[in-house]
Design a protein around this motif. Structure first.
Motif, PDB file in Angstrom:
ATOM      1  N   GLY A 216       8.033 -11.225   5.588  1.00  0.00           N
ATOM      2  CA  GLY A 216       7.946  -9.860   5.061  1.00  0.00           C
ATOM      3  C   GLY A 216       9.015  -8.965   5.645  1.00  0.00           C
ATOM      4  O   GLY A 216       9.684  -8.217   4.934  1.00  0.00           O
ATOM      5  N   TRP A 217       9.207  -9.090   6.965  1.00  0.00           N
ATOM      6  CA  TRP A 217      10.211  -8.253   7.627  1.00  0.00           C
ATOM      7  C   TRP A 217      11.620  -8.596   7.162  1.00  0.00           C
ATOM      8  O   TRP A 217      12.434  -7.709   6.923  1.00  0.00           O
ATOM      9  N   VAL A 218      11.886  -9.913   7.060  1.00  0.00           N
ATOM     10  CA  VAL A 218      13.222 -10.333   6.630  1.00  0.00           C
ATOM     11  C   VAL A 218      13.525  -9.781   5.239  1.00  0.00           C
ATOM     12  O   VAL A 218      14.596  -9.225   4.993  1.00  0.00           O
ATOM     13  N   VAL A 219      12.535  -9.905   4.334  1.00  0.00           N
ATOM     14  CA  VAL A 219      12.724  -9.404   2.969  1.00  0.00           C
ATOM     15  C   VAL A 219      12.963  -7.901   2.994  1.00  0.00           C
ATOM     16  O   VAL A 219      13.859  -7.370   2.328  1.00  0.00           O
ATOM     17  N   PHE A 220      12.163  -7.199   3.801  1.00  0.00           N
ATOM     18  CA  PHE A 220      12.262  -5.744   3.881  1.00  0.00           C
ATOM     19  C   PHE A 220      13.657  -5.311   4.319  1.00  0.00           C
ATOM     20  O   PHE A 220      14.314  -4.492   3.670  1.00  0.00           O
ATOM     21  N   PHE A 221      14.158  -5.918   5.427  1.00  0.00           N
ATOM     22  CA  PHE A 221      15.470  -5.494   5.932  1.00  0.00           C
ATOM     23  C   PHE A 221      16.598  -5.984   5.023  1.00  0.00           C
ATOM     24  O   PHE A 221      17.610  -5.297   4.872  1.00  0.00           O
ATOM     25  N   ALA A 222      16.409  -7.151   4.391  1.00  0.00           N
ATOM     26  CA  ALA A 222      17.429  -7.631   3.450  1.00  0.00           C
ATOM     27  C   ALA A 222      17.535  -6.667   2.273  1.00  0.00           C
ATOM     28  O   ALA A 222      18.633  -6.312   1.830  1.00  0.00           O
ATOM     29  N   ALA A 223      16.387  -6.189   1.797  1.00  0.00           N
ATOM     30  CA  ALA A 223      16.391  -5.234   0.689  1.00  0.00           C
ATOM     31  C   ALA A 223      17.117  -3.958   1.100  1.00  0.00           C
ATOM     32  O   ALA A 223      17.923  -3.405   0.339  1.00  0.00           O
ATOM     33  N   LEU A 224      16.855  -3.502   2.326  1.00  0.00           N
ATOM     34  CA  LEU A 224      17.531  -2.296   2.809  1.00  0.00           C
ATOM     35  C   LEU A 224      19.037  -2.523   2.895  1.00  0.00           C
ATOM     36  O   LEU A 224      19.832  -1.655   2.548  1.00  0.00           O
ATOM     37  N   ALA A 225      19.440  -3.730   3.349  1.00  0.00           N
ATOM     38  CA  ALA A 225      20.868  -4.011   3.498  1.00  0.00           C
ATOM     39  C   ALA A 225      21.560  -4.088   2.141  1.00  0.00           C
ATOM     40  O   ALA A 225      22.722  -3.705   2.008  1.00  0.00           O
TER      41      ALA A 225
ATOM     42  N   ALA B 264      25.260   2.167   9.715  1.00  0.00           N
ATOM     43  CA  ALA B 264      25.023   2.574  11.106  1.00  0.00           C
ATOM     44  C   ALA B 264      23.540   2.888  11.291  1.00  0.00           C
ATOM     45  O   ALA B 264      22.914   2.479  12.275  1.00  0.00           O
ATOM     46  N   GLY B 265      22.963   3.597  10.314  1.00  0.00           N
ATOM     47  CA  GLY B 265      21.536   3.922  10.360  1.00  0.00           C
ATOM     48  C   GLY B 265      20.684   2.668  10.320  1.00  0.00           C
ATOM     49  O   GLY B 265      19.716   2.534  11.074  1.00  0.00           O
ATOM     50  N   LEU B 266      21.087   1.722   9.485  1.00  0.00           N
ATOM     51  CA  LEU B 266      20.309   0.486   9.356  1.00  0.00           C
ATOM     52  C   LEU B 266      20.328  -0.314  10.662  1.00  0.00           C
ATOM     53  O   LEU B 266      19.297  -0.833  11.099  1.00  0.00           O
ATOM     54  N   ILE B 267      21.519  -0.388  11.301  1.00  0.00           N
ATOM     55  CA  ILE B 267      21.605  -1.097  12.586  1.00  0.00           C
ATOM     56  C   ILE B 267      20.665  -0.452  13.592  1.00  0.00           C
ATOM     57  O   ILE B 267      19.926  -1.124  14.320  1.00  0.00           O
ATOM     58  N   LEU B 268      20.655   0.881  13.598  1.00  0.00           N
ATOM     59  CA  LEU B 268      19.778   1.610  14.520  1.00  0.00           C
ATOM     60  C   LEU B 268      18.308   1.293  14.237  1.00  0.00           C
ATOM     61  O   LEU B 268      17.522   1.057  15.158  1.00  0.00           O
ATOM     62  N   VAL B 269      17.941   1.248  12.954  1.00  0.00           N
ATOM     63  CA  VAL B 269      16.546   0.970  12.587  1.00  0.00           C
ATOM     64  C   VAL B 269      16.150  -0.433  13.036  1.00  0.00           C
ATOM     65  O   VAL B 269      15.094  -0.630  13.642  1.00  0.00           O
TER      66      VAL B 269
ATOM     67  N   ILE C 265      -0.415   5.173  12.914  1.00  0.00           N
ATOM     68  CA  ILE C 265       0.083   5.371  14.279  1.00  0.00           C
ATOM     69  C   ILE C 265      -0.205   4.128  15.112  1.00  0.00           C
ATOM     70  O   ILE C 265      -1.242   3.486  14.960  1.00  0.00           O
ATOM     71  N   GLY C 266       0.751   3.758  15.949  1.00  0.00           N
ATOM     72  CA  GLY C 266       0.569   2.606  16.816  1.00  0.00           C
ATOM     73  C   GLY C 266       0.936   1.288  16.163  1.00  0.00           C
ATOM     74  O   GLY C 266       0.990   0.268  16.832  1.00  0.00           O
ATOM     75  N   THR C 267       1.187   1.278  14.856  1.00  0.00           N
ATOM     76  CA  THR C 267       1.593   0.036  14.193  1.00  0.00           C
ATOM     77  C   THR C 267       3.121  -0.034  14.133  1.00  0.00           C
ATOM     78  O   THR C 267       3.803   0.946  14.396  1.00  0.00           O
ATOM     79  N   LEU C 268       3.637  -1.189  13.759  1.00  0.00           N
ATOM     80  CA  LEU C 268       5.088  -1.349  13.679  1.00  0.00           C
ATOM     81  C   LEU C 268       5.613  -0.943  12.306  1.00  0.00           C
ATOM     82  O   LEU C 268       6.628  -0.253  12.183  1.00  0.00           O
ATOM     83  N   ALA C 269       4.880  -1.349  11.251  1.00  0.00           N
ATOM     84  CA  ALA C 269       5.345  -1.071   9.893  1.00  0.00           C
ATOM     85  C   ALA C 269       5.061   0.372   9.484  1.00  0.00           C
ATOM     86  O   ALA C 269       5.786   0.944   8.668  1.00  0.00           O
ATOM     87  N   GLY C 270       4.012   0.965  10.043  1.00  0.00           N
ATOM     88  CA  GLY C 270       3.586   2.306   9.641  1.00  0.00           C
ATOM     89  C   GLY C 270       4.677   3.362   9.693  1.00  0.00           C
ATOM     90  O   GLY C 270       4.969   3.999   8.679  1.00  0.00           O
ATOM     91  N   PRO C 271       5.320   3.558  10.868  1.00  0.00           N
ATOM     92  CA  PRO C 271       6.351   4.594  10.951  1.00  0.00           C
ATOM     93  C   PRO C 271       7.498   4.348   9.971  1.00  0.00           C
ATOM     94  O   PRO C 271       8.025   5.293   9.378  1.00  0.00           O
ATOM     95  N   LEU C 272       7.885   3.073   9.792  1.00  0.00           N
ATOM     96  CA  LEU C 272       8.980   2.761   8.871  1.00  0.00           C
ATOM     97  C   LEU C 272       8.613   3.159   7.459  1.00  0.00           C
ATOM     98  O   LEU C 272       9.367   3.829   6.749  1.00  0.00           O
TER      99      LEU C 272
END
Lengths: 294, 344
Positions: free
Chosen positions: B9-18, B162-167, B255-262
């Motif tokens: 899920g994470w890989v797909v998410f960041f690949a989509a962003l890229a 640059a923003g994506l690398i930071l995220v 709050i407290g989750t990893l995906a939530g803030p994103l």
């Protein structure tokens, strides 16, 4: 630095500080009784000021007469908000959730005010607003003196209610310990609702004086809430006397720095003093050291 | 391979962003993307301290502003040429913001939670007013950064990446913290600070460390923002709405989750940018924002991500913890699916 400037700053501190203390008294009571941080208190003040404004513009009702309408109106608004949103909050993180809920309420009120009254600055008018009298070399604006008297009267009434009436006993019992208060038969829910209503009601007078002495618009609530929050933290959360002293200190420091140094540093100086005081007394000037609860 | 499939899920998410700016080349949307990424990084970083420890900070704009001013002042004083080299200053923005966070954390974390909120607000105002009143910050007219002359068509892309690398960076850090001993100590402080202290957690040191760590990515985000804008003003980089927006995004997502803030930052910041660009009416946005916020708090107080997860798996956090505990204690291949079955 001359004596007149000092006296003048002291006068401003006492006259205007008392009005801020009145607005903050609602915040500190609500926090003390309910453990609720009401971020919407600043926007309540602006809402009350706009109510006075609407009464004045549309029905030509004098600002002070208008208080007879706006005070009950703010009380009802407070009660409704408490019943609909605040009373539902439960669980250990109630205080944290209250910050968010009241912030959302704040946004809704601010958005509505912005929509209805536009974002242009307005100021409340009255024949007495620009007038002043002079004692020695110090000027006293009528509206500032009236604001002080009104704030003193209402703070006195709150004090009387808290310490001399049966309801006040219930409030103080709830302040001390909600569970024990409920055990001895106090309807804590009812006390909470009425306290929240009273906290909103005092903004009617506070907002009217604020609106007559400052140009304001819907977004003035940012400046107000930061001042009110720091007043109750400086004074000690839950303490009426602390709020009064902190309100006076806030305006006095701002004025003094403005006279001695430069007005642009007035607000900064106050915030710096606040941080320094909290380093020395984390519980505020009149606050009690927090005991472990539950 | 197992690592990959577990985190698909994470890989797909960041690949989509890229891939996003390669597919959608309209600068209107990629610029929304830049803002969304900066807020995703800030919200994740905020969550790493405030979400895990339960100390709600409402002054994170201090770090955003310090990062932005560091970027602008260094670029001007070191005469950095107006090209990609400006990006090397971004980590410095984060480092200076972190340096500021140490004394701020030391002062503001001496008090209990509710007072902490107020002190962070007070510190924020000290910084905003100082930026307006000092002369080296350019006062209320702000500072202009070196003017970058890239072609308008793909001007946004360097800022976007640059923003994506930071995220990606801050998400990895946050995930690592979540699983570490240090993260557990932060969570223990959130659940019961006195008990954590009694069990030997150095609460003050842990809190100050967490607070300081959370400043870095927010400072970097401020620095990228300054570069992207080309001109900074004190009231926009030290912005009180930034403080609450970030908190709101985290609460909305979970709050407290990893995906939530994103997720919260992606949805809210994109919506806000789109709405302000489309309708110039501020009040409409406030009403929408406030209304949405109230609905989330009232009906899904734990945030969208945990709410949806519980609905999907039909389990609450408590039950999941019970099951996890069982999985560890019973090596039997037929793991009981609910805790009730275990006790029966």
């Amino acid at each position: 630095m001359n004596a007149t400037a000092l006296l003048s700053a002291a006068k401003d501190g006492i006259l205007t500080g008392a009005v801020y203390a009145l607005m903050a008294s609602g915040l500190t009571l609500i926090f003390g009784v309910m453990d609720i941080i009401n971020l919407a208190q600043g926007t309540f003040v602006v809402l009350a000021a706009y109510l006075s404004y609407a009464l004045q513009v549309h029905w030509h009702i004098d600002l002070f007469v208008g208080l007879l309408i706006t005070t009950p109106a703010m009380f009802i608004i407070g009660v409704v908000i408490e019943r609909v949103f605040i009373a539902r909050l439960k669980g250990p993180d109630r205080t944290g959730m209250s910050i968010l809920v009241t912030y959302a309420v704040w946004l809704l009120i601010e958005g509505t005010l912005d929509l209805v009254f536009s974002s242009n600055d307005v100021q409340l008018q009255g024949w007495y607003v620009p007038k002043s009298f002079t004692i020695g070399a110090i000027h006293f604006g009528y509206i500032y003196v009236a604001g002080f008297l009104l704030a003193a009267l209402l703070l006195g009434a709150l004090y009387f209610m808290l310490y001399r009436t049966r309801f006040g006993v219930s409030v103080r019992a709830s302040l001390a310990d909600q569970t024990s208060a409920a055990l001895v038969g106090i309807d804590v829910k009812r006390v909470s609702t009425i306290t929240f209503g009273l906290g909103a009601a005092v903004t009617a007078a506070g907002g009217m004086i604020y609106g007559a002495t400052n140009a304001f618009n819907a977004s003035s609530s940012y400046d107000l809430i930061s001042r009110l929050l720091t007043i109750i933290v400086l004074g000690g959360m839950g303490s009426l006397g602390g709020a009064l002293l902190a309100g006076i200190v806030m305006v006095f420091i701002g004025d003094m720095v403005g006279v001695i140094w430069s007005p642009i540093w007035s607000t900064t100086a106050y915030f710096v003093v606040l941080v320094l005081v909290l380093l020395w007394r984390p519980q505020g000037l009149f606050g009690k050291v927090q005991a472990r609860v539950a | 391979m197992k690592l990959l499939s577990k985190n698909l899920g994470w890989v797909v998410f960041f690949a989509a962003l890229a891939l996003f700016p390669l597919v959608v080349t309209n600068p209107f949307y990629t610029s929304i993307g830049v803002y969304a990424l900066l807020f995703m990084a800030s919200a994740t970083s905020w969550n790493m301290f405030s979400g895990y420890s339960g100390y709600i900070a409402l002054g994170s704009a201090v770090f955003f502003g310090v990062g932005a001013y560091t970027e602008a002042l260094l670029a001007l004083h070191w005469h950095v040429p107006a090209n990609g080299n400006l990006f090397w200053l971004v980590p410095l923005g984060g480092i200076i913001a972190t340096a500021f966070a140490v004394p701020i954390g030391w002062i503001s974390l001496r008090v209990r939670r509710h007072t902490f909120v107020v002190i962070t607000i007070a510190v924020f105002f000290i910084f905003q007013l100082s930026a307006i009143n000092f002369s080296f910050t350019g006062g209320s007219s702000g500072l202009a950064l070196p003017y970058i002359t890239w072609s308008a068509a793909d001007f946004n892309n360097p800022f976007y990446y640059a923003g994506l690398i930071l995220v990606v960076f801050i998400t990895l850090v946050s995930a690592f913290v979540r699983r570490s001993r240090f993260g557990l100590q932060l969570l223990a402080i959130r659940d019961d600070e006195d008990r954590a202290m009694g069990l030997g957690v150095q609460v003050t040191a842990i809190k100050i460390t967490g607070f300081t760590m959370s400043a870095f990515a927010i400072g970097c985000a401020g620095a990228i923002y300054a570069l992207f804008q080309g001109q900074i003003y004190p009231q926009f980089v030290f912005d009180p709405t930034f403080d609450v927006s970030v908190a709101l995004m985290v609460f909305l997502g979970g709050i407290g989750t990893l995906a939530g803030p994103l997720l919260g930052a992606l949805v809210l910041e994109s919506a806000q940018q789109y709405l302000t660009a489309t309708y110039s009416n501020n009040s409409l946005y406030l009403l929408l924002f406030g209304g949405l916020f109230l609905i989330v708090i009232m009906f899904m107080p734990q945030g969208v991500v945990p709410f949806v997860r519980d609905k999907l798996t039909k389990r609450t956090d408590l039950e999941r913890a019970a099951v996890a505990a069982n999985d560890v204690s019973s090596p039997s291949p037929v793991a009981p699916s609910t805790p009730t079955e275990v006790t029966a």
